[in-house]
Design an enzyme around this catalytic site. Structure first.
Site, PDB file in Angstrom:
ATOM      1  N   SER A  11      34.871  55.544  -0.386  1.00 12.29           N
ATOM      2  CA  SER A  11      35.605  55.903   0.837  1.00 12.29           C
ATOM      3  C   SER A  11      36.335  54.696   1.433  1.00 12.29           C
ATOM      4  CB  SER A  11      34.617  56.435   1.890  1.00 12.29           C
ATOM      5  OG  SER A  11      33.628  55.434   2.133  1.00 12.29           O
ATOM      6  N   GLY A  12      36.069  53.506   0.935  1.00 13.53           N
ATOM      7  CA  GLY A  12      36.620  52.276   1.519  1.00 13.53           C
ATOM      8  C   GLY A  12      38.061  52.014   1.090  1.00 13.53           C
ATOM      9  N   TYR A  13      38.549  50.849   1.457  1.00 10.36           N
ATOM     10  CA  TYR A  13      39.949  50.453   1.213  1.00 10.36           C
ATOM     11  C   TYR A  13      40.270  50.465  -0.284  1.00 10.36           C
ATOM     12  CZ  TYR A  13      43.861  47.030   1.161  1.00 10.36           C
ATOM     13  OH  TYR A  13      45.040  46.365   0.953  1.00 10.36           O
ATOM     14  N   LYS A 165      28.185  37.935  -2.564  1.00 11.69           N
ATOM     15  CA  LYS A 165      28.842  38.472  -3.756  1.00 11.69           C
ATOM     16  C   LYS A 165      28.383  37.742  -5.023  1.00 11.69           C
ATOM     17  CE  LYS A 165      31.603  41.342  -3.842  1.00 11.69           C
ATOM     18  NZ  LYS A 165      31.343  42.800  -3.981  1.00 11.69           N
ATOM     19  N   VAL A 192      42.621  41.042  -1.348  1.00 16.09           N
ATOM     20  CA  VAL A 192      43.319  42.284  -1.682  1.00 16.09           C
ATOM     21  C   VAL A 192      44.209  42.701  -0.504  1.00 16.09           C
ATOM     22  CG1 VAL A 192      43.027  44.691  -2.393  1.00 16.09           C
ATOM     23  CG2 VAL A 192      41.377  42.956  -3.150  1.00 16.09           C
TER      24      VAL A 192
HETATM   25  P1  NAP Z   1      35.624  48.463   2.798  1.00 17.00           P
HETATM   26  O1  NAP Z   1      36.835  49.271   3.016  1.00 17.00           O
HETATM   27  O2  NAP Z   1      34.896  47.997   4.019  1.00 17.00           O
HETATM   28  O3  NAP Z   1      34.626  49.220   1.846  1.00 17.00           O
HETATM   29  C1  NAP Z   1      33.279  48.913   1.764  1.00 17.00           C
HETATM   30  C2  NAP Z   1      32.552  50.122   1.233  1.00 17.00           C
HETATM   31  O4  NAP Z   1      31.176  49.784   1.071  1.00 17.00           O
HETATM   32  C3  NAP Z   1      32.630  51.313   2.199  1.00 17.00           C
HETATM   33  O5  NAP Z   1      32.968  52.466   1.459  1.00 17.00           O
HETATM   34  C4  NAP Z   1      31.214  51.407   2.748  1.00 17.00           C
HETATM   35  O6  NAP Z   1      30.788  52.729   2.887  1.00 17.00           O
HETATM   36  C5  NAP Z   1      30.392  50.797   1.632  1.00 17.00           C
HETATM   37  N1  NAP Z   1      29.125  50.256   2.146  1.00 17.00           N
HETATM   38  C6  NAP Z   1      28.948  49.162   2.910  1.00 17.00           C
HETATM   39  N2  NAP Z   1      27.647  49.011   3.203  1.00 17.00           N
HETATM   40  C7  NAP Z   1      26.997  50.048   2.598  1.00 17.00           C
HETATM   41  C8  NAP Z   1      25.642  50.470   2.537  1.00 17.00           C
HETATM   42  N3  NAP Z   1      24.652  49.788   3.152  1.00 17.00           N
HETATM   43  N4  NAP Z   1      25.341  51.568   1.805  1.00 17.00           N
HETATM   44  C9  NAP Z   1      26.324  52.271   1.178  1.00 17.00           C
HETATM   45  N5  NAP Z   1      27.630  51.935   1.225  1.00 17.00           N
HETATM   46  C10 NAP Z   1      27.950  50.840   1.922  1.00 17.00           C
HETATM   47  O7  NAP Z   1      35.961  47.126   1.967  1.00 17.00           O
HETATM   48  P2  NAP Z   1      36.822  46.884   0.651  1.00 17.00           P
HETATM   49  O8  NAP Z   1      37.759  45.775   0.961  1.00 17.00           O
HETATM   50  O9  NAP Z   1      37.351  48.150   0.084  1.00 17.00           O
HETATM   51  O10 NAP Z   1      35.711  46.284  -0.312  1.00 17.00           O
HETATM   52  C11 NAP Z   1      35.180  47.020  -1.406  1.00 17.00           C
HETATM   53  C12 NAP Z   1      34.557  46.081  -2.400  1.00 17.00           C
HETATM   54  O11 NAP Z   1      35.532  45.160  -2.888  1.00 17.00           O
HETATM   55  C13 NAP Z   1      33.418  45.218  -1.847  1.00 17.00           C
HETATM   56  O12 NAP Z   1      32.448  45.098  -2.873  1.00 17.00           O
HETATM   57  C14 NAP Z   1      34.093  43.861  -1.614  1.00 17.00           C
HETATM   58  O13 NAP Z   1      33.155  42.806  -1.660  1.00 17.00           O
HETATM   59  C15 NAP Z   1      35.039  43.829  -2.799  1.00 17.00           C
HETATM   60  N6  NAP Z   1      36.179  42.919  -2.662  1.00 17.00           N
HETATM   61  C16 NAP Z   1      37.072  43.096  -1.637  1.00 17.00           C
HETATM   62  C17 NAP Z   1      38.158  42.242  -1.530  1.00 17.00           C
HETATM   63  C18 NAP Z   1      39.189  42.410  -0.454  1.00 17.00           C
HETATM   64  O14 NAP Z   1      40.003  41.489  -0.257  1.00 17.00           O
HETATM   65  N7  NAP Z   1      39.214  43.547   0.248  1.00 17.00           N
HETATM   66  C19 NAP Z   1      38.314  41.183  -2.454  1.00 17.00           C
HETATM   67  C20 NAP Z   1      37.386  41.037  -3.485  1.00 17.00           C
HETATM   68  C21 NAP Z   1      36.328  41.915  -3.581  1.00 17.00           C
HETATM   69  P3  NAP Z   1      30.751  53.551   4.250  1.00 17.00           P
HETATM   70  O15 NAP Z   1      31.967  54.414   4.175  1.00 17.00           O
HETATM   71  O16 NAP Z   1      29.489  54.297   4.202  1.00 17.00           O
HETATM   72  O17 NAP Z   1      30.835  52.561   5.397  1.00 17.00           O
END
Ligand code: NAP
Length: 344
Positions: A11-13, A165, A192
């Site tokens: 559901s996230g970004y 991470k 990202v």
């Molecule tokens: P995001 O939109 O905040 O998404 C995070 C997701 O993780 C949400 O769907 C959230 O679900 C879920 N989550 C968090 N805590 C949880 C828990 N305790 N139990 C179950 N689900 C949980 O962030 P994003 O940027 O898309 O990040 C997604 C992944 O990419 C992460 O692993 C992040 O470390 C990695 N990443 C991101 C970037 C970047 O620049 N954005 C760069 C490198 C790696 P809910 O809907 O339930 O809140």
């Protein structure tokens, strides 16, 4: 071939784009959320499903509840473990970041093992599990970061998100080494950017761009460099990783590296004077005085300000076959969508 894909954090970004591409390809997507009643978090994906051949199933599971992914994993073919908190300001780094990242990864990957059916795990890791501070490159005498490096400089006090991470990816490789059922592919994106699909992500990607566009950095850009990559390309990397002939391993996923000022200039060139953007770089000495207002410690400034970074992205291009979108297109599309959806 149609597959059943279990996705955490769908559901996230980033997860939303992966889910969209999976549905477009006709797969069955088992998406886990913490709270099923929060429909606003998945409304944009339900809308996608109506137009596509794939099937969307919503399951409830929490990274910190042991065994909570077991049922959703049963009968699935592929696991994409995307969920992890991406927040930079936390009260308790162990509880808010490390536990969900590290224990959560083990919890989810054990569900994959128990399923008996999951043959491939695709893990959303990060470049922050490769290095902690920009200065690591000079300290380690490197011309560029490659998949051979691991972050050895982050801890609970300094760069706790990066630490979480690193521990999570290490836990995944350690567990992987104890079994033969599933292959492991890690995707390691840098910062990202690009258009969000939903409206409700707390991702630091969206928050950072929001701060940039609303004038938070108008007095000067900090002298920091970041690798950037489009959210749609990160999602595509996950889809490409499903292919049979892809080799196991890590994949740095970065299009190009830019300073904060270059990012601001890229926005300005497309959106002429619509935003209060920085027009110069804050001198490092001044940053030591002003940094606290942005939550920057002296150690962070000392180890990052003014240090350019470089990445080797050959593996993502050759093993996954990823073709990157140019940075200017990523930024333009992101700002347009944030304006359209009233995120800024
Ligand atoms: P995001 O939109 O905040 O998404 C995070 C997701 O993780 C949400 O769907 C959230 O679900 C879920 N989550 C968090 N805590 C949880 C828990 N305790 N139990 C179950 N689900 C949980 O962030 P994003 O940027 O898309 O990040 C997604 C992944 O990419 C992460 O692993 C992040 O470390 C990695 N990443 C991101 C970037 C970047 O620049 N954005 C760069 C490198 C790696 P809910 O809907 O339930 O809140």
């Amino acid at each position: 071939m149609k597959k059943t894909v279990l996705i955490t954090g769908g559901s996230g970004y980033i997860g939303s784009w992966i889910t969209k591409y999976l549905l477009e390809a006709g797969h069955i997507v088992r998406l886990t959320v913490r709270d099923k009643s929060k429909r606003e978090k998945i409304a944009h994906l339900e809308a996608v499903q109506e137009q596509q051949a794939g099937q969307l199933e919503i399951w409830e599971a929490d990274l910190l509840k042991e065994g909570s992914f077991d049922e959703a994993a049963r009968g699935a073919d592929v696991l994409m473990h995307v969920a992890s908190p991406f927040i930079l300001k936390v009260k308790d780094a162990q509880k808010d970041l490390v536990d969900p990242a590290q224990k959560g990864t083990l919890n989810v990957l054990r569900a994959a093992s128990q399923s008996g059916t999951i043959k491939k795990v695709i893990l959303t890791s990060s470049v922050v599990s490769i290095f902690g501070d920009a200065k690591d490159m000079a300290d380690q005498n490197l011309k560029e970061f490659t998949e051979a490096q691991w972050n050895t400089t982050s801890n609970l006090e300094h760069q706790p998100y990066s630490y979480s991470k690193t521990l999570a990816e290490k836990a995944a490789w350690d567990l992987h080494a104890t079994q033969k059922q599933w292959k492991l592919i890690a995707i390691n994106p840098a910062f990202v950017m690009g258009p969000p699909l939903g409206k409700n992500s707390d991702s630091e990607s969206i928050l950072f761009m929001k701060r940039m566009l609303t004038g938070a950095y108008k007095t000067g850009a900090a002298p920091f460099y970041f690798g950037f990559v489009d959210v749609r390309d990160v999602a595509k990397a996950h889809i490409l990783a499903m292919e049979e002939d892809v080799q196991e391993g890590r994949h740095i996923t970065v299009e190009s590296t830019h300073s904060m000022l270059e990012l601001a200039n890229t926005i300005e060139s497309e959106f002429n004077q619509q935003f209060k953007l920085p027009t110069s770089t804050t001198p490092t000495l001044l940053l030591y005085v002003l940094g606290w207002a942005f939550g920057l410690s002296w150690k962070y400034i000392r180890r990052n300000a003014g240090y350019p970074i470089a990445y080797n992205t050959t593996r993502s291009r050759e093993n996954l076959g990823l073709i990157y979108r140019p940075f200017s297109e990523t930024i333009r599309d992101m700002v347009h969508v944030m304006q359209e959806r009233n995120i800024v």
